[in-house]
Design a protein around this motif. Structure first.
Motif, PDB file in Angstrom:
ATOM      1  N   ILE A  95      17.319 -28.479  17.732  1.00 41.79           N
ATOM      2  CA  ILE A  95      17.984 -29.181  18.842  1.00 41.79           C
ATOM      3  C   ILE A  95      17.490 -30.622  18.858  1.00 41.79           C
ATOM      4  O   ILE A  95      16.288 -30.880  18.686  1.00 41.79           O
ATOM      5  CB  ILE A  95      17.660 -28.499  20.197  1.00 41.79           C
ATOM      6  N   PHE A  96      18.421 -31.526  19.073  1.00 45.30           N
ATOM      7  CA  PHE A  96      18.065 -32.947  19.173  1.00 45.30           C
ATOM      8  C   PHE A  96      18.514 -33.438  20.548  1.00 45.30           C
ATOM      9  O   PHE A  96      19.659 -33.226  20.937  1.00 45.30           O
ATOM     10  CB  PHE A  96      18.795 -33.736  18.073  1.00 45.30           C
ATOM     11  N   ILE A  97      17.620 -34.083  21.268  1.00 47.72           N
ATOM     12  CA  ILE A  97      18.004 -34.682  22.562  1.00 47.72           C
ATOM     13  C   ILE A  97      17.819 -36.188  22.441  1.00 47.72           C
ATOM     14  O   ILE A  97      16.713 -36.667  22.127  1.00 47.72           O
ATOM     15  CB  ILE A  97      17.153 -34.137  23.729  1.00 47.72           C
ATOM     16  N   ARG A  98      18.901 -36.900  22.678  1.00 54.16           N
ATOM     17  CA  ARG A  98      18.840 -38.358  22.519  1.00 54.16           C
ATOM     18  C   ARG A  98      18.131 -38.993  23.714  1.00 54.16           C
ATOM     19  O   ARG A  98      18.590 -38.871  24.851  1.00 54.16           O
ATOM     20  CB  ARG A  98      20.267 -38.896  22.402  1.00 54.16           C
ATOM     21  N   ASN A  99      17.027 -39.616  23.428  1.00 56.22           N
ATOM     22  CA  ASN A  99      16.171 -40.252  24.431  1.00 56.22           C
ATOM     23  C   ASN A  99      16.452 -39.931  25.905  1.00 56.22           C
ATOM     24  O   ASN A  99      17.109 -40.715  26.594  1.00 56.22           O
ATOM     25  CB  ASN A  99      16.196 -41.777  24.240  1.00 56.22           C
ATOM     26  N   LEU A 200      15.144 -22.101  26.988  1.00 56.43           N
ATOM     27  CA  LEU A 200      14.434 -21.484  25.862  1.00 56.43           C
ATOM     28  C   LEU A 200      13.354 -20.530  26.350  1.00 56.43           C
ATOM     29  O   LEU A 200      12.548 -20.035  25.563  1.00 56.43           O
ATOM     30  CB  LEU A 200      13.825 -22.564  24.956  1.00 56.43           C
ATOM     31  N   GLY A 201      13.314 -20.326  27.654  1.00 62.23           N
ATOM     32  CA  GLY A 201      12.379 -19.342  28.200  1.00 62.23           C
ATOM     33  C   GLY A 201      11.050 -19.941  28.597  1.00 62.23           C
ATOM     34  O   GLY A 201      10.834 -21.163  28.519  1.00 62.23           O
ATOM     35  N   LYS A 202      10.162 -19.053  28.999  1.00 63.57           N
ATOM     36  CA  LYS A 202       8.838 -19.435  29.487  1.00 63.57           C
ATOM     37  C   LYS A 202       8.077 -20.098  28.332  1.00 63.57           C
ATOM     38  O   LYS A 202       8.187 -19.633  27.196  1.00 63.57           O
ATOM     39  CB  LYS A 202       8.116 -18.151  29.879  1.00 63.57           C
ATOM     40  N   LEU A 230       5.089 -17.431  16.426  1.00 61.87           N
ATOM     41  CA  LEU A 230       5.948 -18.294  15.601  1.00 61.87           C
ATOM     42  C   LEU A 230       7.391 -18.253  16.104  1.00 61.87           C
ATOM     43  O   LEU A 230       8.301 -18.795  15.479  1.00 61.87           O
ATOM     44  CB  LEU A 230       5.866 -17.877  14.131  1.00 61.87           C
ATOM     45  N   GLU A 231       7.574 -17.603  17.248  1.00 61.69           N
ATOM     46  CA  GLU A 231       8.916 -17.543  17.846  1.00 61.69           C
ATOM     47  C   GLU A 231       9.078 -18.678  18.853  1.00 61.69           C
ATOM     48  O   GLU A 231      10.179 -19.203  19.016  1.00 61.69           O
ATOM     49  CB  GLU A 231       9.109 -16.229  18.620  1.00 61.69           C
ATOM     50  N   LYS A 271      13.973 -21.097  16.967  1.00 60.55           N
ATOM     51  CA  LYS A 271      14.637 -20.030  16.194  1.00 60.55           C
ATOM     52  C   LYS A 271      14.531 -20.253  14.683  1.00 60.55           C
ATOM     53  O   LYS A 271      13.439 -20.427  14.170  1.00 60.55           O
ATOM     54  CB  LYS A 271      16.076 -19.885  16.669  1.00 60.55           C
ATOM     55  N   GLN A 272      15.679 -20.252  13.980  1.00 62.83           N
ATOM     56  CA  GLN A 272      15.643 -20.304  12.495  1.00 62.83           C
ATOM     57  C   GLN A 272      14.966 -21.574  11.967  1.00 62.83           C
ATOM     58  O   GLN A 272      14.510 -21.597  10.832  1.00 62.83           O
ATOM     59  CB  GLN A 272      17.052 -20.264  11.882  1.00 62.83           C
ATOM     60  N   SER A 273      14.939 -22.640  12.756  1.00 58.27           N
ATOM     61  CA  SER A 273      14.371 -23.893  12.224  1.00 58.27           C
ATOM     62  C   SER A 273      12.849 -23.975  12.418  1.00 58.27           C
ATOM     63  O   SER A 273      12.203 -24.876  11.883  1.00 58.27           O
ATOM     64  CB  SER A 273      15.023 -25.103  12.899  1.00 58.27           C
TER      65      SER A 273
END
Ligand SMILES: O=C(O)CCC(=O)C(=O)O
Length: 365
Positions: A95-99, A200-202, A230-231, A271-273
């Motif tokens: 996920i990328f969040i722009r500034n 994305l949870g706690k 690692l999750e 996740k996968q990344s």
């Protein structure tokens, strides 16, 4: 050589170039790293994903279900409803969040990273054979008080990382209960805020590496796999000068995607990344240094787009519960206070890389 045999040779070369083994060699992680690291000729950046350019292909903007957090805007961040969040088509889980930071917010985190975090008991990379203990204990104070230009320069370029919480062991790659200090409350809360906003949870921030990159420095390809959990996602906050960031697959044989990381940008490896190879082959001067903006501009609407949708189903702190250093936050609105930090960041990038170490319910290592 006859014209005919030249054509024949050209034909063979063409077949060779289109051969998958040859291509695979060409596109391995290290080749992209070398390509973007090159000093001369300056590489072509046209394949670098640019989230500031809405014609960029291969990225998809997505909306956040943020009804519940309109009211709880963390100081230094823009309201969650205004965040620009993206996924990369070829990189599931990233996920990328722009500034999402305000200029004052960026200054707050940069100041924490250079003034406060590289201080005892946190661990810094400075070599005890090259620097006195006073520098290792409180690098920024010594750097500020140093009057010799050459020594100052040496102190600046030598500072490459500091670790917080569970200290990363660069040799064994294992964390241990013996090498652990209190994790900063403000950074833990920032990470938790992102985890909640992104659903994305706690999240429990337990270790961080703060990386300092003078322009021209790099970080080689690696994966982050020392954590028991690692999750849980890895949060990466970038400030100051611009980087090219490579994110590949789980082996170095895969061609990575290259993206620009600018001041305030946030990357979440979920996740996968989470276990994918990544690197920083280039740090370069930013075109716009928005973190130096004074007075503070309000660049998002005051009201959320649909206030009727407000509902409170999420456990976020109220305004009084922010764990920030309030005095420092206020100081970051003052240009004079900012001046020495501005000088530092003029030719440096800072990255805060936050991890959860323990699995949910696990109390220690
Ligand atoms: O500087 C960055 O953007 C990445 C840093 C990183 O990969 C790390 O600290 O493990």
């Amino acid at each position: 050589m006859s014209t005919e045999s030249t054509c024949h040779l050209a034909g063979i070369l063409e077949i060779f170039a289109s051969n998958s083994i040859f291509k695979q060699y060409e596109i391995m992680f290290k080749d992209s790293f070398k390509f973007y690291k090159a000093k001369w000729p300056i590489p072509d950046f046209s394949d670098v994903l640019d989230f500031n350019d809405n014609t960029t292909k291969g990225i998809v903007e997505f909306g956040l279900d943020v009804d519940s957090i309109y009211e709880a805007v963390m100081p230094g961040l823009k309201p969650v409803y205004s965040w620009k969040c993206y996924e990369i088509t070829d990189r599931p889980g990233l996920i990328f969040i722009r500034n999402p930071f305000t200029p004052q917010g960026q200054r707050y985190w940069m100041t924490r990273c250079v003034r406060d975090y590289p201080k005892r008991p946190n661990v810094v990379n400075l070599n005890a054979k090259l620097f006195p203990q006073t520098v290792i204990d409180d690098w920024w104070s010594c750097y500020q008080n140093c009057s010799d230009k050459d020594d100052k320069r040496r102190m600046k370029v030598a500072m490459r990382w500091t670790t917080l919480g569970y200290h990363h062991d660069w040799d064994s790659k294992h964390y241990s209960e013996r090498m652990k200090n209190k994790f900063p409350d403000d950074l833990a809360q920032l990470s938790e805020y992102f985890s909640k906003a992104l659903r994305l949870g706690k999240y429990s921030a337990e270790a961080a590496i703060v990386n300092y990159y003078p322009i021209g420095t790099t970080l080689a390809g690696h994966t982050d796999h020392s954590e028991s959990d690692l999750e849980a996602p890895l949060f990466s906050f970038s400030f100051g000068q611009t980087a090219i960031f490579l994110i590949g697959g789980t082996t170095k044989e895969e061609k990575p995607s290259a993206l620009f990381l600018r001041s305030g940008d946030v990357v979440v490896m979920a996740k996968q990344s989470r276990l994918c190879y990544h690197a920083v082959p280039r740090v370069m001067k930013a075109n716009i240094e928005n973190w130096n903006e004074f007075p503070i501009k309000r660049d998002v609407p005051l009201e959320p787009p649909n206030p009727k949708k407000l509902k409170c189903d999420i456990d976020l702190p109220t305004t009084d519960d922010w764990q920030l250093d309030t005095k420092l936050f206020e100081n970051c609105a003052d240009e004079n206070f900012w001046s020495p930090f501005r000088q530092f960041v003029n030719d440096s990038r800072i990255n805060i890389n936050v991890r959860q170490v323990l699995k949910e319910g696990q109390e220690s290592l």
